[in-house]
Design a protein around this motif. Sequence first.
Motif, PDB file in Angstrom:
ATOM      1  N   ALA A 129      22.561 -81.211 136.866  1.00  0.00           N
ATOM      2  CA  ALA A 129      24.096 -80.974 137.054  1.00  0.00           C
ATOM      3  C   ALA A 129      24.359 -79.509 136.473  1.00  0.00           C
ATOM      4  CB  ALA A 129      24.786 -82.070 136.318  1.00  0.00           C
ATOM      5  N   HIS A 130      23.950 -79.387 135.089  1.00  0.00           N
ATOM      6  CA  HIS A 130      24.455 -78.145 134.702  1.00  0.00           C
ATOM      7  C   HIS A 130      23.760 -76.992 135.443  1.00  0.00           C
ATOM      8  CE1 HIS A 130      26.248 -78.761 130.573  1.00  0.00           C
ATOM      9  NE2 HIS A 130      25.203 -79.601 130.172  1.00  0.00           N
ATOM     10  N   ASN A 131      22.881 -76.898 135.914  1.00  0.00           N
ATOM     11  CA  ASN A 131      22.351 -75.950 136.765  1.00  0.00           C
ATOM     12  C   ASN A 131      23.199 -75.757 137.893  1.00  0.00           C
ATOM     13  OD1 ASN A 131      20.034 -75.041 134.899  1.00  0.00           O
ATOM     14  ND2 ASN A 131      18.742 -76.414 136.226  1.00  0.00           N
ATOM     15  N   LEU A 132      23.757 -76.687 138.675  1.00  0.00           N
ATOM     16  CA  LEU A 132      24.375 -76.763 139.795  1.00  0.00           C
ATOM     17  C   LEU A 132      25.915 -76.320 139.330  1.00  0.00           C
ATOM     18  CD1 LEU A 132      23.817 -80.147 141.599  1.00  0.00           C
ATOM     19  CD2 LEU A 132      22.998 -77.633 142.543  1.00  0.00           C
ATOM     20  N   LEU A 133      26.257 -76.603 138.035  1.00  0.00           N
ATOM     21  CA  LEU A 133      27.831 -76.359 137.760  1.00  0.00           C
ATOM     22  C   LEU A 133      27.415 -74.666 137.356  1.00  0.00           C
ATOM     23  CD1 LEU A 133      30.790 -76.782 136.932  1.00  0.00           C
ATOM     24  CD2 LEU A 133      29.478 -77.650 134.597  1.00  0.00           C
ATOM     25  N   GLN A 134      26.621 -74.273 136.834  1.00  0.00           N
ATOM     26  CA  GLN A 134      26.560 -72.722 136.649  1.00  0.00           C
ATOM     27  C   GLN A 134      26.416 -72.124 137.649  1.00  0.00           C
ATOM     28  OE1 GLN A 134      23.403 -72.250 133.796  1.00  0.00           O
ATOM     29  NE2 GLN A 134      24.256 -73.192 132.075  1.00  0.00           N
ATOM     30  N   ILE A 135      25.482 -72.438 138.892  1.00  0.00           N
ATOM     31  CA  ILE A 135      25.470 -71.823 140.002  1.00  0.00           C
ATOM     32  C   ILE A 135      27.015 -71.806 140.662  1.00  0.00           C
ATOM     33  CG2 ILE A 135      24.581 -71.908 142.242  1.00  0.00           C
ATOM     34  CD1 ILE A 135      21.837 -72.946 141.070  1.00  0.00           C
ATOM     35  N   GLY A 136      27.314 -72.726 140.797  1.00  0.00           N
ATOM     36  CA  GLY A 136      29.048 -72.862 141.374  1.00  0.00           C
ATOM     37  C   GLY A 136      29.812 -72.214 140.446  1.00  0.00           C
ATOM     38  N   MET A 137      29.949 -72.075 139.334  1.00  0.00           N
ATOM     39  CA  MET A 137      30.774 -71.388 138.842  1.00  0.00           C
ATOM     40  C   MET A 137      30.607 -70.004 138.874  1.00  0.00           C
ATOM     41  SD  MET A 137      33.353 -73.155 137.276  1.00  0.00           S
ATOM     42  CE  MET A 137      33.745 -74.578 136.871  1.00  0.00           C
ATOM     43  N   SER A 138      29.422 -69.550 138.978  1.00  0.00           N
ATOM     44  CA  SER A 138      29.016 -68.381 138.977  1.00  0.00           C
ATOM     45  C   SER A 138      29.389 -67.536 140.640  1.00  0.00           C
ATOM     46  CB  SER A 138      27.342 -67.960 139.210  1.00  0.00           C
ATOM     47  OG  SER A 138      27.265 -66.608 139.452  1.00  0.00           O
ATOM     48  N   GLY A 139      29.351 -68.718 141.579  1.00  0.00           N
ATOM     49  CA  GLY A 139      30.090 -68.423 142.875  1.00  0.00           C
ATOM     50  C   GLY A 139      31.393 -68.161 142.879  1.00  0.00           C
ATOM     51  N   LEU A 140      32.103 -69.206 142.308  1.00  0.00           N
ATOM     52  CA  LEU A 140      33.384 -68.908 142.154  1.00  0.00           C
ATOM     53  C   LEU A 140      34.054 -67.810 141.239  1.00  0.00           C
ATOM     54  CD1 LEU A 140      34.533 -72.583 141.281  1.00  0.00           C
ATOM     55  CD2 LEU A 140      34.702 -71.449 143.325  1.00  0.00           C
ATOM     56  N   GLU A 141      33.323 -67.309 140.366  1.00  0.00           N
ATOM     57  CA  GLU A 141      33.704 -66.303 139.482  1.00  0.00           C
ATOM     58  C   GLU A 141      33.597 -64.981 140.280  1.00  0.00           C
ATOM     59  OE1 GLU A 141      31.771 -63.709 135.874  1.00  0.00           O
ATOM     60  OE2 GLU A 141      31.463 -65.728 135.826  1.00  0.00           O
ATOM     61  N   GLN A 142      32.354 -65.000 141.275  1.00  0.00           N
ATOM     62  CA  GLN A 142      32.407 -63.791 142.063  1.00  0.00           C
ATOM     63  C   GLN A 142      33.240 -63.845 143.231  1.00  0.00           C
ATOM     64  OE1 GLN A 142      28.410 -63.339 143.831  1.00  0.00           O
ATOM     65  NE2 GLN A 142      27.503 -64.505 142.286  1.00  0.00           N
ATOM     66  N   GLU A 143      33.724 -64.860 143.713  1.00  0.00           N
ATOM     67  CA  GLU A 143      34.552 -65.125 144.715  1.00  0.00           C
ATOM     68  C   GLU A 143      36.298 -64.704 143.961  1.00  0.00           C
ATOM     69  OE1 GLU A 143      36.109 -66.034 148.978  1.00  0.00           O
ATOM     70  OE2 GLU A 143      34.365 -64.938 147.665  1.00  0.00           O
ATOM     71  N   PHE A 144      36.319 -65.297 142.943  1.00  0.00           N
ATOM     72  CA  PHE A 144      37.645 -64.856 142.323  1.00  0.00           C
ATOM     73  C   PHE A 144      37.882 -63.388 141.894  1.00  0.00           C
ATOM     74  CE2 PHE A 144      40.440 -64.972 138.308  1.00  0.00           C
ATOM     75  CZ  PHE A 144      41.268 -65.880 138.490  1.00  0.00           C
ATOM     76  N   ARG A 145      36.738 -62.577 141.822  1.00  0.00           N
ATOM     77  CA  ARG A 145      36.838 -61.391 141.474  1.00  0.00           C
ATOM     78  C   ARG A 145      37.033 -60.713 142.819  1.00  0.00           C
ATOM     79  NH1 ARG A 145      34.938 -57.508 137.944  1.00  0.00           N
ATOM     80  NH2 ARG A 145      33.977 -59.119 136.521  1.00  0.00           N
ATOM     81  N   ARG A 146      36.303 -61.010 143.847  1.00  0.00           N
ATOM     82  CA  ARG A 146      36.300 -60.357 145.379  1.00  0.00           C
ATOM     83  C   ARG A 146      37.769 -60.354 146.107  1.00  0.00           C
ATOM     84  NH1 ARG A 146      36.053 -61.268 150.659  1.00  0.00           N
ATOM     85  NH2 ARG A 146      36.177 -63.378 150.295  1.00  0.00           N
ATOM     86  N   LEU A 147      38.228 -61.561 145.642  1.00  0.00           N
ATOM     87  CA  LEU A 147      39.604 -61.819 146.361  1.00  0.00           C
ATOM     88  C   LEU A 147      40.587 -60.910 145.521  1.00  0.00           C
ATOM     89  CD1 LEU A 147      39.573 -65.649 146.899  1.00  0.00           C
ATOM     90  CD2 LEU A 147      39.201 -63.903 148.659  1.00  0.00           C
ATOM     91  N   LEU A 148      40.404 -60.774 144.014  1.00  0.00           N
ATOM     92  CA  LEU A 148      41.447 -59.977 143.266  1.00  0.00           C
ATOM     93  C   LEU A 148      41.267 -58.686 143.707  1.00  0.00           C
ATOM     94  CD1 LEU A 148      41.126 -61.887 139.715  1.00  0.00           C
ATOM     95  CD2 LEU A 148      43.189 -61.980 141.500  1.00  0.00           C
ATOM     96  N   LEU A 149      40.126 -58.224 143.888  1.00  0.00           N
ATOM     97  CA  LEU A 149      39.945 -56.710 144.217  1.00  0.00           C
ATOM     98  C   LEU A 149      40.174 -56.510 145.917  1.00  0.00           C
ATOM     99  CD1 LEU A 149      36.631 -56.098 142.467  1.00  0.00           C
ATOM    100  CD2 LEU A 149      39.122 -55.114 141.712  1.00  0.00           C
TER     101      LEU A 149
END
Length: 648
Positions: A129-149
């Motif tokens: 579950a931790h691994n999936l959460l980290q992968i998901g959060m990494s994806g959200l972080e990347q998308e958060f940055r992309r949409l802001l830029l």
Amino acid sequence: MGGIPVINALMEEDAELIANLEQIIRSLESNKSLGSGSRKMIANLGSRLINIAISSEIVSPEVDEIEHQLSMIETKIKSFGLEEPSMIWDSGPEEAYGFLKAVEEADQLTKILEGRNSSRKDEALLHRAHNLLQIGMSGLEQEFRRLLLQNWEPNVEEETSFRSNEEDNVDDRSTSWIGDYSFEDVEQRDMSFHESVDCAIDLVPQEVILFLKNIAILMYRSNYGHECFHVFVSARKDVLDECLSSLHVEKLSIEDVSKMSWKLLNKKIKKWLGAIKPFVEVYLVSEKSLADQIFGEIDSVSSTCFFECSRASLHALINFSDSMAISVRKSEKLISILDMYKSLSDIIPQLAALYSDDGLSITRECEDALWRLGDCARATFVEFQGAVASHPSANDLDGRVNRLTKYVMNYLRVLADSRKTFDEVMVDLGHESSVTVSPRISPQHELEVHVNEESYTTPTQKHFRSIVRMLEHNLNEKSKLYKDESQQHIFLMNNIQYMIQKVKDTDLRAILGDEWIKKHNGMVQHHAMCYKKVTWSSILAFLRDEGINNPVTNSDSRNLIKERLRGFYLAFDKVHQTQTRWIIPNEGLREDLRLSISLTVTHAYRSFERYFRYVREKHIKYTMEELEGLLSEFFEGAQAPLHGSLKK
């Protein structure tokens, strides 16, 4: 906008209720006729729905169910191929919120597993579950940055009427007024400033903002708030840097500014003036709105994010004004400094409102920068005063309007457009700076100045009159360089008339007043009378009656008439030869002086005509008409040929 994610672990009744609400929100969101206000209301409703979902009671599932859910979550998360740069939102709102829902479920399962009695199976599931959460959060972080830029922004330059195409045509005001006499540059000054726009625009579409808001809420509640904060600050900082670049503002050091030519620096100032209001009143206002919409429900994160992402770009603007404030004080910089002072002063209240929570230091920095600009303006004006008072005499002794006169009057004319700012800046300038004009000014003159100061109502009136007095004193000194006393008066008439015309035709009239105009008109008349006396008294003396008695029988009287006519013609021709080369550029002044001379000379000549019959025609060089024609040639700036029939 997309739907609001719900958690599978909710009670069945709550899950059904939230699912129904989710369907209603999606239906409303698809209605394209909704206004921005309605869309924001729906966004807020959706945000509250996720809060209800998260706060609802979570039923602890069995190990098999957890494993099944983790498999579904893993399938959903990995279906986006997060090894490559993610584009979650571009898959569509439904898919994007599906991904967000999967990450949220991973977070919930992680919390469930962390609260259970640890078994080997639980530990394995928790690790998964931790691994999936980290992968998901990494994806959200990347998308958060992309949409802001992503370049969502409209063309703010068009919205604020920022005329970048005019930048290359900016005037080069007074590149070196003492050395090169670039006086005409002052008259080219473009005084246009961008009016206050103070409007927020949507830097990011509303449906994307809602998605970003839900990402932020999830990241903060999943203990990924620091990452979310850092991504927002770094991304929006880059965007604001690009905004400055789009407004043609460069980040320049004090050393860069100090090495620039005035021509180039003046262009940079123009760009700074054109950028600071749109940047604050459009970009920063909109940036503050964006931060509030994304982080508004997360304690004080919104104001902190805005402060951190915007302060670097704002410092770039402040640093440029500081570079100007500490640069070499030159007279040609004063008007630009006042323009910068006004622009900075205008945006400080807006900055105080934008940074009311965390930005006290920003406001204070701007106020300090404003003070330094004001101090620079005061010191620069004192330099200008000194330069006018002690300006050396030039070699162009042609009697025309002196270049110093042109520069000073045009300088004051342009400065008059900024008189409100000038009043504000100069109110603290000491009295002595505007009274002590030069060591050569008499104590009586200084006393008169001191008395007259009492009638001034504004710093502009006080200091402008001071400058004009300095100019007049300098012109009086310059007039003494002319060996011909007549030309001294022509020189002073030309210069004073130029000053009068500039005052009458511009805003200087409201500052110096009609009494000043009246007084200086009297000065022109005084110099005209002095000119006539110096030039024509000795010439017209040849046409006097004294000593001429009974010329019919008295040969001595007839000889005296001949001598006086010859003397008059010689003196007149000499003056004509000289003064036709002189120039009076003001047509009205030129015609008035010609008329006055003509009336005086022709009256005396006509009176002497009664003696013409006592001498032969060869002694009469000019008829009355010829004499009037010659007088009309004076002050044209080109030597005219003489006409006449005098025989040797």
